[in-house]
Design a protein around this motif. Structure first.
Motif, mmCIF file in Angstrom:
data_model
loop_
_atom_site.group_PDB
_atom_site.id
_atom_site.type_symbol
_atom_site.label_atom_id
_atom_site.label_comp_id
_atom_site.label_asym_id
_atom_site.label_seq_id
_atom_site.Cartn_x
_atom_site.Cartn_y
_atom_site.Cartn_z
ATOM 1 N N THR A 191 113.809 37.745 31.688
ATOM 2 C CA THR A 191 113.229 38.928 31.046
ATOM 3 C C THR A 191 112.442 39.811 32.014
ATOM 4 O O THR A 191 111.965 40.876 31.622
ATOM 5 C CB THR A 191 112.273 38.509 29.906
ATOM 6 O OG1 THR A 191 111.160 37.798 30.485
ATOM 7 C CG2 THR A 191 112.961 37.632 28.885
ATOM 8 N N VAL A 192 112.277 39.394 33.270
ATOM 9 C CA VAL A 192 111.313 40.124 34.108
ATOM 10 C C VAL A 192 111.693 41.589 34.366
ATOM 11 O O VAL A 192 110.830 42.464 34.314
ATOM 12 C CB VAL A 192 110.990 39.413 35.453
ATOM 13 C CG1 VAL A 192 110.120 38.198 35.227
ATOM 14 C CG2 VAL A 192 112.223 39.067 36.243
ATOM 15 N N GLN A 222 110.490 47.254 33.522
ATOM 16 C CA GLN A 222 110.997 48.601 33.239
ATOM 17 C C GLN A 222 110.384 49.138 31.956
ATOM 18 O O GLN A 222 110.004 50.308 31.878
ATOM 19 C CB GLN A 222 112.534 48.575 33.134
ATOM 20 C CG GLN A 222 113.198 48.491 34.503
ATOM 21 C CD GLN A 222 114.576 47.823 34.470
ATOM 22 O OE1 GLN A 222 115.006 47.304 33.434
ATOM 23 N NE2 GLN A 222 115.255 47.823 35.612
ATOM 24 N N GLY A 223 110.244 48.264 30.949
ATOM 25 C CA GLY A 223 109.636 48.667 29.675
ATOM 26 C C GLY A 223 108.201 49.114 29.864
ATOM 27 O O GLY A 223 107.771 50.137 29.325
ATOM 28 N N ILE A 224 107.451 48.364 30.669
ATOM 29 C CA ILE A 224 106.030 48.669 30.856
ATOM 30 C C ILE A 224 105.840 49.991 31.591
ATOM 31 O O ILE A 224 104.986 50.800 31.231
ATOM 32 C CB ILE A 224 105.344 47.531 31.631
ATOM 33 C CG1 ILE A 224 105.239 46.310 30.722
ATOM 34 C CG2 ILE A 224 103.962 47.958 32.123
ATOM 35 C CD1 ILE A 224 104.621 45.104 31.376
ATOM 36 N N VAL A 225 106.656 50.223 32.596
ATOM 37 C CA VAL A 225 106.537 51.462 33.358
ATOM 38 C C VAL A 225 106.695 52.669 32.426
ATOM 39 O O VAL A 225 106.047 53.693 32.603
ATOM 40 C CB VAL A 225 107.587 51.476 34.501
ATOM 41 C CG1 VAL A 225 107.688 52.845 35.132
ATOM 42 C CG2 VAL A 225 107.224 50.432 35.557
ATOM 43 N N LYS A 269 103.759 43.051 21.632
ATOM 44 C CA LYS A 269 104.902 42.985 22.552
ATOM 45 C C LYS A 269 104.797 43.985 23.694
ATOM 46 O O LYS A 269 105.779 44.594 24.124
ATOM 47 C CB LYS A 269 106.214 43.200 21.789
ATOM 48 C CG LYS A 269 106.457 42.146 20.703
ATOM 49 C CD LYS A 269 107.860 42.276 20.126
ATOM 50 C CE LYS A 269 108.273 41.091 19.289
ATOM 51 N NZ LYS A 269 107.409 40.789 18.145
ATOM 52 N N CYS A 270 103.592 44.195 24.191
ATOM 53 C CA CYS A 270 103.372 45.066 25.351
ATOM 54 C C CYS A 270 101.975 44.769 25.891
ATOM 55 O O CYS A 270 101.210 44.045 25.265
ATOM 56 C CB CYS A 270 103.522 46.537 24.966
ATOM 57 S SG CYS A 270 102.163 47.187 24.009
ATOM 58 N N PRO A 271 101.622 45.322 27.047
ATOM 59 C CA PRO A 271 100.275 45.082 27.569
ATOM 60 C C PRO A 271 99.208 45.650 26.618
ATOM 61 O O PRO A 271 99.423 46.675 25.970
ATOM 62 C CB PRO A 271 100.256 45.841 28.897
ATOM 63 C CG PRO A 271 101.680 45.966 29.285
ATOM 64 C CD PRO A 271 102.441 46.096 28.001
ATOM 65 N N VAL A 272 98.098 44.938 26.527
ATOM 66 C CA VAL A 272 97.023 45.344 25.634
ATOM 67 C C VAL A 272 95.720 45.417 26.433
ATOM 68 O O VAL A 272 95.414 44.505 27.203
ATOM 69 C CB VAL A 272 96.849 44.305 24.500
ATOM 70 C CG1 VAL A 272 95.686 44.682 23.583
ATOM 71 C CG2 VAL A 272 98.132 44.161 23.692
ATOM 72 N N ILE A 273 94.990 46.512 26.266
ATOM 73 C CA ILE A 273 93.660 46.583 26.872
ATOM 74 C C ILE A 273 92.637 46.331 25.766
ATOM 75 O O ILE A 273 92.494 47.144 24.851
ATOM 76 C CB ILE A 273 93.392 47.956 27.534
ATOM 77 C CG1 ILE A 273 94.541 48.341 28.489
ATOM 78 C CG2 ILE A 273 92.055 47.919 28.281
ATOM 79 C CD1 ILE A 273 94.323 49.639 29.255
ATOM 80 N N LEU A 274 91.984 45.195 25.838
ATOM 81 C CA LEU A 274 90.945 44.858 24.864
ATOM 82 C C LEU A 274 89.612 45.362 25.409
ATOM 83 O O LEU A 274 89.322 45.173 26.586
ATOM 84 C CB LEU A 274 90.844 43.353 24.693
ATOM 85 C CG LEU A 274 91.779 42.645 23.733
ATOM 86 C CD1 LEU A 274 91.273 41.227 23.507
ATOM 87 C CD2 LEU A 274 91.886 43.379 22.420
ATOM 88 N N TYR A 275 88.795 45.953 24.537
ATOM 89 C CA TYR A 275 87.519 46.463 25.034
ATOM 90 C C TYR A 275 86.408 46.263 24.002
ATOM 91 O O TYR A 275 86.666 45.875 22.865
ATOM 92 C CB TYR A 275 87.644 47.934 25.444
ATOM 93 C CG TYR A 275 87.980 48.884 24.313
ATOM 94 C CD1 TYR A 275 89.304 49.086 23.905
ATOM 95 C CD2 TYR A 275 86.970 49.594 23.659
ATOM 96 C CE1 TYR A 275 89.604 49.965 22.873
ATOM 97 C CE2 TYR A 275 87.274 50.485 22.630
ATOM 98 C CZ TYR A 275 88.583 50.665 22.236
ATOM 99 O OH TYR A 275 88.876 51.517 21.214
ATOM 100 N N ASP A 276 85.175 46.543 24.441
ATOM 101 C CA ASP A 276 83.982 46.389 23.594
ATOM 102 C C ASP A 276 83.813 44.953 23.095
ATOM 103 O O ASP A 276 83.882 44.664 21.897
ATOM 104 C CB ASP A 276 84.011 47.384 22.420
ATOM 105 C CG ASP A 276 83.706 48.812 22.879
ATOM 106 O OD1 ASP A 276 83.314 48.996 24.062
ATOM 107 O OD2 ASP A 276 83.850 49.739 22.061
ATOM 108 N N TYR A 277 83.574 44.065 24.027
ATOM 109 C CA TYR A 277 83.371 42.636 23.734
ATOM 110 C C TYR A 277 81.911 42.374 23.343
ATOM 111 O O TYR A 277 81.008 43.128 23.727
ATOM 112 C CB TYR A 277 83.674 41.811 24.983
ATOM 113 C CG TYR A 277 85.138 41.597 25.287
ATOM 114 C CD1 TYR A 277 85.927 42.639 25.760
ATOM 115 C CD2 TYR A 277 85.714 40.340 25.136
ATOM 116 C CE1 TYR A 277 87.260 42.428 26.069
ATOM 117 C CE2 TYR A 277 87.053 40.124 25.454
ATOM 118 C CZ TYR A 277 87.821 41.167 25.914
ATOM 119 O OH TYR A 277 89.135 40.959 26.226
#
Ligand code: ATP
Ligand code: MN
Length: 464
Positions: free
Chosen positions: A293-294, A299-302, A349-357
């Motif tokens: 899957t790499v 390619q999906g992330i870009v 199903k994609c990168p996630v930026i978690l914030y405000d911990y």
């Protein structure tokens, strides 16, 4: 005069007709009944080998060429020809073969086609001769070049932060101590070891991060990054933790959390794009042999936009997921790898930026939000690897910072210089840390972080 050429160049159809000298290590030798041999040669310049045709007319054909085996080193001069074989544009017709060193078939450890990664870790000095570790070395090189390229293009200053430090960035343990004291007979002050007698007149350590030093430069010169080795004495024997790893840490004056997230997203996409462009052959290999899957994932992330999600909402998603996690999750607890992976692999199903911990689970230097309960932290999570980047907007208000240090039982005197940055011309600023090995793990699909750097350092292991 023949030209000394890399195999990467000699494999290109443009080299056909050239007189060249190639040097490298033999991967295989096959003899034909017609009295000549095929030698597969690799020199590290690219994934593929070049096929060399060495004929019986060579002076040393019987005495040396026919003794070549995996691992032998040679220099060959000859003419690059169009190859009739499939999957290769060229081959080399040898006119002279010089043997530098043979490799005894009885003892050379890399005879089999495939070895387990566990076995290869025991021969770290030879594993770069395998397809996988050659490809990793080239991808790692490409990523490092991309990291510098990105920050240089964005106007950052590359700064070097020290490898010996007296401060503990996280305000917690897990550091390697550096000392010249005689461990068998240390100087004592009462029952305690007297570190005033140590080399630096105090206890010193290997750094867990270069962030605090990088902040000094951001708060003087605008945008800076440090990129170097980082050390953690945590005894966590996992597939994503090393005791020594490389971290790149940008730090930016006048950046708030949103700017920080934008930069992190742009940065990761640039790295992925560069690897796809510059290491296509290596990436094909990883996609075929390591993780199917790499390529699609990169390619999906870009092309995608990262999800940005407050911690509080992430907890709701996890609690409503109907999943039984090994570590129960509730507001105020830190996410474990299984939670991070659920969010990136299953839910979004994609990168996630978690914030405000929650402020209680994050270090003192992260900026406190107006709600008083959360801080301006951000973690970038990716499928399989989980956390790849950790960062935050830094606390620029002197009084709040002092309060936070007291809350975490830190001695303000130890951080006098850090507090000075808030005392004199303080500015809002932000930064993050990207673990180099984590990003290479993610790109290549390698399951274990010990296999994406030359010489891994983990508990109980520092051989080569
Ligand atoms: P984790 O929770 O995964 O242990 P962390 O919260 O300790 O990570 P940070 O202190 O935020 O991580 O470090 C910044 C980055 O450095 C991480 O996002 C990760 O990419 C990398 N990193 C941290 N610890 C290690 C380690 N022991 N080995 C390799 N990379 C690491
Ligand atoms: Mn950690």
């Amino acid at each position: 005069m023949p030209e000394t050429m890399s195999i990467a160049k000699a494999r290109d159809a443009g080299a056909i007709g050239s007189q060249v000298i190639l040097r490298g290590w033999v991967r295989t030798r096959r003899d034909s009944k017609a009295g000549f041999s095929f030698i597969e040669l690799n020199d590290g310049s690219c994934f593929g080998n070049i096929q060399i045709i060495a004929g019986g007319e060579l002076d040393n054909y019987e005495s040396e060429v026919k003794r070549l085996s995996a691992g032998s080193s040679i220099t060959v001069s000859g003419t690059v020809k169009e190859s009739p074989g499939k999957g290769q544009a060229t081959e080399l017709q040898a006119e002279e073969v010089t043997v530098h060193g043979l490799a005894d078939v009885e003892t050379y450890p890399l005879q089999k086609k495939r070895h387990s990664f566990e076995f290869l870790r025991t021969i770290a000095h030879l594993r770069p001769r395998t397809n996988t570790f050659g490809a990793i070395a080239r991808v790692r090189n490409c990523v490092c070049r991309s990291i510098h390229g990105f920050f240089q293009d964005e106007g950052f200053l590359y700064i070097h932060t020290p490898i010996i430090t007296a401060s503990d960035c996280e305000g917690a343990g897990e550091m390697f101590q550096v000392t010249t004291l005689d461990l068998a007979n240390p100087p004592k002050k009462g029952p305690e070891i007297d570190f005033a007698e140590d080399f630096f007149d105090r206890p010193t350590f290997l750094p867990v991060s270069g962030q605090l030093d990088a902040e000094v430069f951001a708060c003087s010169l605008g945008k800076a990054y440090t990129f170097g080795p980082t050390f953690r004495a945590e005894n966590s024997n996992t597939s994503r933790h090393l005791a020594e790893f490389w971290m790149v840490e940008p730090e930016m004056a006048f950046f708030e959390l949103d700017d920080n997230m934008d930069l992190a997203e742009r940065f990761l996409k640039r790295i992925f794009r560069d690897v796809l462009d510059q290491c296509p052959e290596d990436m094909e290999f990883f996609n075929k042999r390591i993780d199917k899957t790499v390529l699609e994932t990169l390619q999906g992330i870009v092309a995608s936009r990262f999800v940005r999600l407050p911690y509080t909402e992430a907890i709701e998603i996890l609690k409503n997921s109907g999943r039984k996690f090994d570590f129960p999750i509730d507001w105020g607890t830190d996410l474990q790898a299984e939670h991070e992976r659920y969010l990136t692999e299953r839910h979004f199903k994609c990168p996630v930026i978690l914030y405000d911990y929650p402020r209680t689970i994050k270090p003192f230097y992260m900026r406190v939000n107006d709600d008083g309960r959360t801080v301006r932290a951000m973690d970038v999570l990716v499928p399989k690897v989980g956390e790849i980047i950790g960062g935050s907007q830094r606390e620029e208000r002197l009084d709040v910072l002092q309060e936070r240090m007291a809350e975490q039982d830190l001695n303000a005197e130890d951080y006098w210089w850090y507090l000075d940055l808030r005392r004199y011309g303080t500015v809002p600023h932000s930064g993050f840390g990207l673990g180099l090995e984590r990003v290479i793990q993610f790109i290549t699909g390698m399951a274990n972080i010990r296999d994406v750097l030359p010489f891994p350092r983990t508990p109980g292991s520092a051989e080569v």
